[in-house]
Write a protein that holds these residues in place. Structure first.
Motif, PDB file in Angstrom:
ATOM      1  N   TRP A 130       0.807  -1.227   0.000  1.00 22.34           N
ATOM      2  CA  TRP A 130       0.000   0.000   0.000  1.00 22.34           C
ATOM      3  C   TRP A 130       0.837   1.272   0.000  1.00 22.34           C
ATOM      4  O   TRP A 130       0.298   2.367  -0.169  1.00 22.34           O
ATOM      5  CB  TRP A 130      -0.997  -0.019   1.159  1.00 22.34           C
ATOM      6  CG  TRP A 130      -2.201  -0.836   0.796  1.00 22.34           C
ATOM      7  CD1 TRP A 130      -2.262  -2.200   0.721  1.00 22.34           C
ATOM      8  CD2 TRP A 130      -3.489  -0.354   0.394  1.00 22.34           C
ATOM      9  NE1 TRP A 130      -3.511  -2.586   0.307  1.00 22.34           N
ATOM     10  CE2 TRP A 130      -4.290  -1.489   0.107  1.00 22.34           C
ATOM     11  CE3 TRP A 130      -4.046   0.915   0.266  1.00 22.34           C
ATOM     12  CZ2 TRP A 130      -5.613  -1.382  -0.321  1.00 22.34           C
ATOM     13  CZ3 TRP A 130      -5.376   1.018  -0.156  1.00 22.34           C
ATOM     14  CH2 TRP A 130      -6.151  -0.110  -0.441  1.00 22.34           C
ATOM     15  N   ASP A 131       2.132   1.153   0.218  1.00 22.77           N
ATOM     16  CA  ASP A 131       3.010   2.327   0.207  1.00 22.77           C
ATOM     17  C   ASP A 131       2.501   3.461   1.099  1.00 22.77           C
ATOM     18  O   ASP A 131       2.654   4.635   0.767  1.00 22.77           O
ATOM     19  CB  ASP A 131       3.211   2.845  -1.225  1.00 22.77           C
ATOM     20  CG  ASP A 131       4.158   1.950  -2.006  1.00 22.77           C
ATOM     21  OD1 ASP A 131       5.230   1.650  -1.475  1.00 22.77           O
ATOM     22  OD2 ASP A 131       3.814   1.554  -3.136  1.00 22.77           O
ATOM     23  N   ASN A 132       1.879   3.099   2.216  1.00 24.71           N
ATOM     24  CA  ASN A 132       1.278   4.122   3.075  1.00 24.71           C
ATOM     25  C   ASN A 132       2.309   4.957   3.824  1.00 24.71           C
ATOM     26  O   ASN A 132       2.141   6.153   3.973  1.00 24.71           O
ATOM     27  CB  ASN A 132       0.376   3.457   4.111  1.00 24.71           C
ATOM     28  CG  ASN A 132      -1.000   3.137   3.563  1.00 24.71           C
ATOM     29  OD1 ASN A 132      -1.494   3.810   2.664  1.00 24.71           O
ATOM     30  ND2 ASN A 132      -1.603   2.111   4.098  1.00 24.71           N
ATOM     31  N   ALA A 133       3.348   4.309   4.337  1.00 29.42           N
ATOM     32  CA  ALA A 133       4.312   4.971   5.226  1.00 29.42           C
ATOM     33  C   ALA A 133       3.613   5.561   6.445  1.00 29.42           C
ATOM     34  O   ALA A 133       3.924   6.672   6.868  1.00 29.42           O
ATOM     35  CB  ALA A 133       5.109   6.040   4.465  1.00 29.42           C
ATOM     36  N   LEU A 134       2.647   4.843   6.974  1.00 27.79           N
ATOM     37  CA  LEU A 134       1.875   5.348   8.118  1.00 27.79           C
ATOM     38  C   LEU A 134       2.219   4.661   9.425  1.00 27.79           C
ATOM     39  O   LEU A 134       2.240   5.289  10.482  1.00 27.79           O
ATOM     40  CB  LEU A 134       0.367   5.171   7.853  1.00 27.79           C
ATOM     41  CG  LEU A 134      -0.235   6.021   6.738  1.00 27.79           C
ATOM     42  CD1 LEU A 134      -1.688   5.626   6.502  1.00 27.79           C
ATOM     43  CD2 LEU A 134      -0.146   7.499   7.082  1.00 27.79           C
ATOM     44  N   VAL A 135       2.475   3.346   9.377  1.00 31.45           N
ATOM     45  CA  VAL A 135       2.588   2.578  10.620  1.00 31.45           C
ATOM     46  C   VAL A 135       3.700   3.092  11.552  1.00 31.45           C
ATOM     47  O   VAL A 135       3.443   3.366  12.720  1.00 31.45           O
ATOM     48  CB  VAL A 135       2.734   1.068  10.314  1.00 31.45           C
ATOM     49  CG1 VAL A 135       3.193   0.298  11.539  1.00 31.45           C
ATOM     50  CG2 VAL A 135       1.399   0.516   9.792  1.00 31.45           C
ATOM     51  N   PRO A 136       4.939   3.286  11.057  1.00 32.41           N
ATOM     52  CA  PRO A 136       5.960   3.769  11.994  1.00 32.41           C
ATOM     53  C   PRO A 136       5.646   5.138  12.582  1.00 32.41           C
ATOM     54  O   PRO A 136       5.900   5.389  13.767  1.00 32.41           O
ATOM     55  CB  PRO A 136       7.239   3.814  11.148  1.00 32.41           C
ATOM     56  CG  PRO A 136       6.859   3.506   9.750  1.00 32.41           C
ATOM     57  CD  PRO A 136       5.487   2.948   9.736  1.00 32.41           C
TER      58      PRO A 136
END
Lengths: 265, 321
Positions: A130-136
C-alpha cells in the motif's frame, strides 16, 4: 546496558509479481498461489540496520514484530536466520485485509509496550503493497517518541541516535534521543543473506504468538477514517508505436526521425 | 461553510507547487474557506501569491526552527492551526516535507492520513472520495474519507493548479506556537549532480538494470547532453551503485514530468513508473520484448541499447546541428 531494538516487518505480496498475476476478488488483492509472499523489502533493510547496530555495540537484543491474519512461517522467520533474536507475531483474524491501518498501529504499539524495555523501533520506510508509510509514524505518535525517517545510516551513541537521512539531492544528519522510531530506506544497502548457521539457528526459535485479546487494545471499528469503495486495475489507454528498422541501429535512426516528425525533439 | 486547511510548502524561496495543488484540491471539493499554512524566511510575497492562487487566509511562520524546515515544529504549528480553525479537511502533499508532517499531524488529531491521492471528488452524500494507487500502481483504490477531520496528501503533479487572480484579498497572519524540537537537523550535505536538475529537465534519459553496468551511463550522459536534458535511473541501477541515489526516479525516488522521457534498459516495474508516468511522451528502448515498459510507452524500440543508442545519437546530431 542492553539495547533492545524492535524491528517491524510486514509480510506482503511479492512486488516483483507481474501485473497480470494480480487478482482482485471481493475487494481484496490476491495473487495466484504460485507467487510466494515476501517480507517487505524495506523491512528487511530495517533488520539489516538493527544487525549493524548490534555488530557495532555488541550488547543488543533484536525482536522482530509482525502483525497479520496469517503468516508463511518460512518467510516471516527470515529475519531470525539473518541474525535477529526473537520473533513475535501478532496474529488474529481481526487483522485481515484492513484498508485503514489504525488497528495495526494500535496492536504494534501495545505489543511494544507489553515487551516493555524497548529503546528503539526500526521500520522500513513504507510497505510495497500500500506504500502508506503510516505505521511507523503512528507508533511514534502513540508512544510519544521522536522519529527520524528515510535513514541510510544509524549510529547509536549512548542515549543519542544519529541518522543520515536521505534527501533528493544529498542527505542530512539528524539527531535525537532514545527511545525513538526510525524508518530506513533502500540507500542503507542490501540486507545480508542468511548463512547456514543462521538458518539452522532460526529453525530452533519458535515465534511468540499474541492474539488481539492479549494486547489490551480498546478499539471500535467506527474509528476508521478510510472506507474502501472499490479496487480497480488502472486502464492503460496508450497505444505504443514500435519503431522497426532493417536492424537495431536502423531502428535507432528511425526513432530519431520519428521524434523529429512529431516535433518532440 | 466547509473549511479547508492546506499545509503549504515553499520551494527555493517561492511558493511551492504543493501549495498551489493543495489550494486547487480544496476548491475541487467546494470548500468555501481555504486557509494555508506556509513556513520559511521572507515569505510575505509567497503569502500574497497563496491568496491570489485561491486562499482566503494565510498563516505564516517566518522564523524559528519551522521556518528552517524542522518537521517537529511544522507539526506543532499545523496542529495548533487545525485546533483553532477546525477544518473539515486538511490537505498536504506527498513531498519530502509532507511525508513526515502529514501522517503525524493526522495521528495527533486522533485520525489517520489518507496518503498519495491522485484525484478527489464528493459523492451524493457529500463524502470526500479519493483515488489512490496501491500495489505499485497495479491496483487503484477508491476510498471514502470518513475521518474527522479528513486528512489527505496529494501525489505531486496530480492536480492542476488554478490560475492566479490578483484581485483576490485575504488575511495574512503570523502564528505563534510553542516550539518543541526532538529530532534536530545537525547538518545538510548536498550531493548535487552537475547540469540541469532532474525535476526541471524537459527531457530525461533514464537507464536501468538492462544497461548491465555503470559504463553505459556515459552514453546516456551524451544523449542527455544533445537533448539538453538530465540523466535519471531506476532503483535497480542506483542500488547496484552504478549512479548515485540522487538519480533515482520512482515511487521512492524523484517524480519527474518532462516532455520527453527515454527509458533505456528499464523494465517498467510500476514502482518506477510511479515516478515518470506524468511524462508527455515516453520512449522505451529495451531488448526484452516482453518488458512492461512497452505497454506504457508512446514509442518503443525492441533492441539492444548498445546497437540502438549510438545510431540514435548519430541521427540526433544530424537533426539538431
Amino acid at each position: 546496558m542492553t539495547l533492545h531494538i524492535v524491528v517491524t516487518a510486514k509480510q506482503v505480496v511479492d512486488p516483483e509479481t507481474p501485473t497480470s498475476a494480480f487478482l482482485i476478488e471481493n475487494n481484496k488483492v490476491t495473487t495466484s498461489t504460485s507467487f510466494a509472499p515476501v517480507i517487505n523489502g524495506y523491512d528487511e533493510q530495517a533488520v539489516e540496520a538493527a544487525l549493524r547496530i548490534k555488530e557495532a555495540l555488541g550488547d543488543v537484543v533484536i525482536t522482530v514484530l509482525s502483525c497479520g491474519s496469517s503468516f508463511a512461517l518460512d518467510v516471516i522467520k527470515k529475519p531470525l536466520a539473518m541474525g535477529a533474536d526473537n520473533l513475535i507475531l501478532l496474529q488474529d483474524n481481526a487483522f485481515d485485509n484492513l484498508i485503514d491501518p489504525t488497528l495495526v498501529i494500535r496492536a504494534l504499539t501495545s505489543a511494544i509496550q507489553k515487551i516493555g524495555d524497548v529503546d528503539l523501533v526500526i521500520s522500513g520506510r513504507q510497505a510495497s503493497d500500500w506504500d502508506n508509510a503510516l505505521v511507523p509514524m503512528g507508533i511514534a505518535e502513540l508512544l510519544d517518541w521522536p522519529v527520524a525517517t528515510i535513514a541510510r545510516k544509524i549510529d547509536v551513541i549512548g542515549n543519542t541516535v544519529k541518522v543520515e537521512r536521505v534527501l533528493p539531492d544529498g542527505y542530512e544528519i539528524v539527531e535525537t534521543t532514545l527511545p525513538a522510531v526510525i524508518t530506513v530506506s533502500n540507500e542503507l544497502g542490501s540486507p545480508r543473506y542468511p548463512n547456514m548457521r543462521g538458518i539452522m539457528g532460526a529453525r530452533k526459535i519458535q515465534p511468540t504468538i499474541w492474539e488481539i485479546n492479549d494486547l489490551g487494545i480498546e478499539y471500535q471499528s467506527t474509528e476508521i477514517a478510510m472506507e474502501l469503495i472499490s479496487l480497480e486495475k488502472p486502464i492503460k489507454s496508450i497505444e505504443t508505436e514500435l519503431i522497426q528498422g532493417e536492424d537495431e541501429a536502423d531502428a535507432g535512426r528511425k526513432l530519431a526521425l520519428r521524434l523529429r516528425e512529431e516535433r518532440i525533439i | 461553510m466547509t473549511k479547508a486547511l492546506v499545509i503549504g510548502e515553499m520551494l527555493n524561496g517561492e511558493l511551492g507547487a504543493a501549495t498551489f495543488e493543495g489550494i486547487a484540491a480544496a476548491r475541487i471539493l467546494d470548500c468555501s474557506n481555504v486557509a494555508v499554512m506556509i513556513a520559511g524566511a521572507s515569505i510575505e510575497l509567497a503569502a500574497e501569491q497563496a491568496i491570489f492562487a485561491g486562499a482566503d487566509q494565510v498563516f505564516t511562520i517566518s522564523q524559528g526552527p519551522a521556518a528552517d524546515g524542522e518537521f517537529d515544529d511544522l507539526i506543532n504549528a499545523s496542529y495548533k492551526i487545525a485546533k483553532e480553525i477546525e477544518p473539515e479537511i486538511i490537505i498536504g502533499s506527498k513531498t519530502i516535507i509532507g511525508r513526515d508532517v502529514m501522517p503525524r499531524l493526522a495521528f495527533r488529531l486522533g485520525t489517520i492520513l489518507v496518503p498519495d491521492c491522485m484525484s478527489l471528488e464528493r459523492d451524493a452524500e457529500q463524502r470526500i472520495i479519493v483515488t489512490r494507487p496501491t500495489y505499485g500502481g497495479n491496483v487503484n483504490a477508491r476510498i471514502a474519507c470518513v475521518g474527522q477531520p479528513v486528512v489527505i496528501s496529494l501525489r505531486p503533479k496530480s492536480i492542476d493548479a488554478m490560475g492566479l487572480d490578483q484581485s483576490r484579498s485575504g488575511a495574512i497572519n503570523e502564528i505563534e506556537f510553542t516550539s518543541n524540537i526532538r529530532t534536530r537537523i545537525i547538518e545538510k550535505i548536498e550531493e548535487k549532480s552537475e547540469g540541469i536538475s532532474l525535476q526541471d529537465a524537459k527531457t530525461v534519459v533514464a537507464g536501468g538494470r538492462g544497461l548491465g553496468g555503470p559504463e553505459a551511463f556515459d552514453s546516456l550522459q551524451e544523449l542527455a547532453g544533445i537533448l539538453g536534458g538530465a540523466v535519471g535511473a531506476s532503483r535497480a541501477a542506483c542500488d547496484a551503485g552504478w549512479v548515485p541515489s540522487s538519480f533515482q526516479v520512482g515511487l521512492t525516488g524523484k517524480t519527474v514530468s518532462p516532455d520527453l522521457y527515454i527509458a533505456i534498459g528499464i523494465s517498467g516495474a510500476s514502482q518506477h513508473m510511479a515516478g515518470c508516468s506524468n511524462a508527455k511522451t515516453l520512449v522505451a528502448i529495451n531488448k526484452d520484448e516482453g518488458a512492461n515498459i512497452f505497454k506504457e510507452a508512446r514509442f518503443g524500440v525492441k533492441g539492444d541499447w548498445e546497437k540502438v543508442i549510438p545510431a540514435f545519437i548519430e541521427q540526433l546530431h544530424e537533426l539538431i546541428n
